[in-house]
Design a protein around this motif. Sequence first.
Motif, PDB file in Angstrom:
ATOM      1  N   ALA A 308       0.830  -1.207   0.000  1.00 13.90           N
ATOM      2  CA  ALA A 308       0.000   0.000   0.000  1.00 13.90           C
ATOM      3  C   ALA A 308       0.862   1.254   0.000  1.00 13.90           C
ATOM      4  O   ALA A 308       0.593   2.208  -0.744  1.00 13.90           O
ATOM      5  N   ASP A 309       1.925   1.271   0.817  1.00 14.83           N
ATOM      6  CA  ASP A 309       2.801   2.438   0.866  1.00 14.83           C
ATOM      7  C   ASP A 309       3.443   2.709  -0.488  1.00 14.83           C
ATOM      8  O   ASP A 309       3.575   3.867  -0.917  1.00 14.83           O
ATOM      9  N   LEU A 310       3.856   1.654  -1.173  1.00 21.24           N
ATOM     10  CA  LEU A 310       4.549   1.824  -2.452  1.00 21.24           C
ATOM     11  C   LEU A 310       3.602   2.274  -3.550  1.00 21.24           C
ATOM     12  O   LEU A 310       4.006   3.011  -4.458  1.00 21.24           O
ATOM     13  N   VAL A 311       2.350   1.865  -3.497  1.00 18.47           N
ATOM     14  CA  VAL A 311       1.373   2.367  -4.466  1.00 18.47           C
ATOM     15  C   VAL A 311       1.205   3.872  -4.292  1.00 18.47           C
ATOM     16  O   VAL A 311       1.168   4.629  -5.272  1.00 18.47           O
ATOM     17  N   THR A 312       1.122   4.331  -3.040  1.00 16.54           N
ATOM     18  CA  THR A 312       1.033   5.771  -2.800  1.00 16.54           C
ATOM     19  C   THR A 312       2.244   6.496  -3.376  1.00 16.54           C
ATOM     20  O   THR A 312       2.113   7.515  -4.070  1.00 16.54           O
ATOM     21  N   ARG A 313       3.423   5.976  -3.095  1.00 20.65           N
ATOM     22  CA  ARG A 313       4.640   6.643  -3.560  1.00 20.65           C
ATOM     23  C   ARG A 313       4.742   6.603  -5.081  1.00 20.65           C
ATOM     24  O   ARG A 313       5.212   7.561  -5.710  1.00 20.65           O
ATOM     25  N   ALA A 314       4.285   5.511  -5.697  1.00 18.32           N
ATOM     26  CA  ALA A 314       4.324   5.416  -7.157  1.00 18.32           C
ATOM     27  C   ALA A 314       3.378   6.423  -7.803  1.00 18.32           C
ATOM     28  O   ALA A 314       3.686   6.992  -8.859  1.00 18.32           O
ATOM     29  N   ILE A 315       2.223   6.676  -7.175  1.00 20.73           N
ATOM     30  CA  ILE A 315       1.302   7.684  -7.707  1.00 20.73           C
ATOM     31  C   ILE A 315       1.936   9.068  -7.629  1.00 20.73           C
ATOM     32  O   ILE A 315       1.856   9.861  -8.577  1.00 20.73           O
ATOM     33  N   VAL A 316       2.588   9.373  -6.516  1.00 22.32           N
ATOM     34  CA  VAL A 316       3.287  10.659  -6.396  1.00 22.32           C
ATOM     35  C   VAL A 316       4.335  10.791  -7.496  1.00 22.32           C
ATOM     36  O   VAL A 316       4.448  11.839  -8.155  1.00 22.32           O
ATOM     37  N   ARG A 317       5.095   9.738  -7.727  1.00 27.53           N
ATOM     38  CA  ARG A 317       6.133   9.795  -8.747  1.00 27.53           C
ATOM     39  C   ARG A 317       5.541   9.947 -10.142  1.00 27.53           C
ATOM     40  O   ARG A 317       6.100  10.647 -10.997  1.00 27.53           O
ATOM     41  N   ALA A 318       4.405   9.302 -10.391  1.00 23.76           N
ATOM     42  CA  ALA A 318       3.740   9.440 -11.683  1.00 23.76           C
ATOM     43  C   ALA A 318       3.342  10.885 -11.940  1.00 23.76           C
ATOM     44  O   ALA A 318       3.558  11.434 -13.035  1.00 23.76           O
ATOM     45  N   VAL A 319       2.770  11.528 -10.929  1.00 24.35           N
ATOM     46  CA  VAL A 319       2.311  12.909 -11.075  1.00 24.35           C
ATOM     47  C   VAL A 319       3.493  13.861 -11.215  1.00 24.35           C
ATOM     48  O   VAL A 319       3.474  14.794 -12.029  1.00 24.35           O
ATOM     49  N   ARG A 320       4.549  13.633 -10.451  1.00 24.11           N
ATOM     50  CA  ARG A 320       5.710  14.518 -10.518  1.00 24.11           C
ATOM     51  C   ARG A 320       6.508  14.326 -11.808  1.00 24.11           C
ATOM     52  O   ARG A 320       7.183  15.251 -12.263  1.00 24.11           O
ATOM     53  N   ALA A 321       6.442  13.130 -12.400  1.00 21.69           N
ATOM     54  CA  ALA A 321       7.175  12.878 -13.642  1.00 21.69           C
ATOM     55  C   ALA A 321       6.406  13.330 -14.885  1.00 21.69           C
ATOM     56  O   ALA A 321       6.986  13.440 -15.963  1.00 21.69           O
ATOM     57  N   ALA A 322       5.114  13.567 -14.731  1.00 25.63           N
ATOM     58  CA  ALA A 322       4.281  13.920 -15.883  1.00 25.63           C
ATOM     59  C   ALA A 322       4.690  15.266 -16.469  1.00 25.63           C
ATOM     60  O   ALA A 322       5.087  16.185 -15.748  1.00 25.63           O
ATOM     61  N   GLU A 323       4.566  15.382 -17.783  1.00 32.53           N
ATOM     62  CA  GLU A 323       4.807  16.636 -18.483  1.00 32.53           C
ATOM     63  C   GLU A 323       3.478  17.180 -18.999  1.00 32.53           C
ATOM     64  O   GLU A 323       2.567  16.419 -19.323  1.00 32.53           O
ATOM     65  N   PRO A 324       3.336  18.503 -19.084  1.00 31.00           N
ATOM     66  CA  PRO A 324       2.048  19.079 -19.491  1.00 31.00           C
ATOM     67  C   PRO A 324       1.697  18.743 -20.932  1.00 31.00           C
ATOM     68  O   PRO A 324       2.576  18.488 -21.760  1.00 31.00           O
ATOM     69  N   VAL A 325       0.411  18.757 -21.215  1.00 27.49           N
ATOM     70  CA  VAL A 325      -0.095  18.522 -22.566  1.00 27.49           C
ATOM     71  C   VAL A 325      -1.017  19.675 -22.936  1.00 27.49           C
ATOM     72  O   VAL A 325      -1.901  20.060 -22.162  1.00 27.49           O
ATOM     73  N   ASP A 326      -0.813  20.234 -24.119  1.00 29.16           N
ATOM     74  CA  ASP A 326      -1.691  21.267 -24.667  1.00 29.16           C
ATOM     75  C   ASP A 326      -1.860  20.932 -26.143  1.00 29.16           C
ATOM     76  O   ASP A 326      -1.010  21.237 -26.968  1.00 29.16           O
ATOM     77  N   GLY A 327      -2.949  20.257 -26.463  1.00 26.48           N
ATOM     78  CA  GLY A 327      -3.126  19.773 -27.823  1.00 26.48           C
ATOM     79  C   GLY A 327      -4.572  19.796 -28.250  1.00 26.48           C
ATOM     80  O   GLY A 327      -5.442  20.335 -27.544  1.00 26.48           O
ATOM     81  N   PRO A 328      -4.880  19.192 -29.406  1.00 29.99           N
ATOM     82  CA  PRO A 328      -6.249  19.230 -29.931  1.00 29.99           C
ATOM     83  C   PRO A 328      -7.261  18.495 -29.068  1.00 29.99           C
ATOM     84  O   PRO A 328      -8.455  18.775 -29.152  1.00 29.99           O
TER      85      PRO A 328
END
Length: 352
Positions: A308-328
């Motif tokens: 459970a702890d690692l799922v939480t940390r993986a979600i944080v990492r997913a959000v922090r690693a994401a890059e913005p999208v501005d498209g159609p």
Amino acid sequence: MTVDALTDVVGLRVGHATHNGDGWLTGTTVVLAPEGGVTAAVDVRGGGPGTKETDALDPRNLVQKVEAVVLTGGSAYGLDSASGVMAWLEERGRGVRVGPEPTHVVPVVPAACVFDLGRGGDFRSRPDASTGVAAVEAADASALRAPVREGGVGAGTGAVVGQLKGGVGTASAVLESGVTVAALVVANAAGSVVEPETGALYGELAQGRTACPSAPVHEAARLRLAEASARNTPPPLNTTLAVVATDAALTRAQAQKLAGTAHDGIARAVRPVHLLNDGDTVFALATGVRQLPAGNPLALNEILAAGADLVTRAIVRAVRAAEPVDGPGGVWPSYEELYGEAGAGALPDSPS
């Protein structure tokens, strides 16, 4: 030495196939098991799941091990990517033996999808069998304990969390017992990962972080998100997917318990969670390298808590690693774009 990823469970490999541009914003991620397969289980809690072969993982049923798990974009259409993985495994004689010849196998490939249709601009651009082949080939070509790319790749390419860009994240830990536990997520939730009063990530607050973005930074971020939201079509469906793995020897019933408790990790990082328009699904994999102490019936608890702890940390990492999208297909800022260093704070070190 660990890489803080699902691949720290030795034998597991991860491959991404990513489609981005010309109407595309989607992809597929494959977790490939060592030949011979691994014990597997699943727990589905969202109200709108899109899955394949999950009934085969019920401990009461025949299948004992699986060779791969598929996480994919494209909603239910994207589940076709699992057919490509199935064909790839069949060519190599990997699967449930159903006849006397080496080729007489039926690969069981559990799969789950996230909703990202139209986020690249073209509703009909979604993963198919060839995408699954590309992802499993990438996994097969990777080295043992290879780092895993995070953010907008594979099944996380078109992922969105609330009004923020989501993606793939992963994390691992080595417990005091020597057992390795790891998680990989595709964060694509209808709920939010951001505490509305402060702008802090729920998942980081759950890990003990106390620093929060400044009020001016948070207010500017709220305005940006409101502008982006006004330009987007409200997403009708979402989903957070996770694979939690360990090198411990678990029974299928124990693996199912691990999949179930890992949902707590989603609930700590996303609010609200498990809605009717989510398809939240967690797979659990156990490679069976390390035996649990025979004289301690509660030895599993340490693995359950870590999952459970690692799922939480993986979600944080997913959000922090994401890059913005501005498209159609829409506009989704990233957390780092909105908060940057102002949103960063010290987190407790992961066990290693």
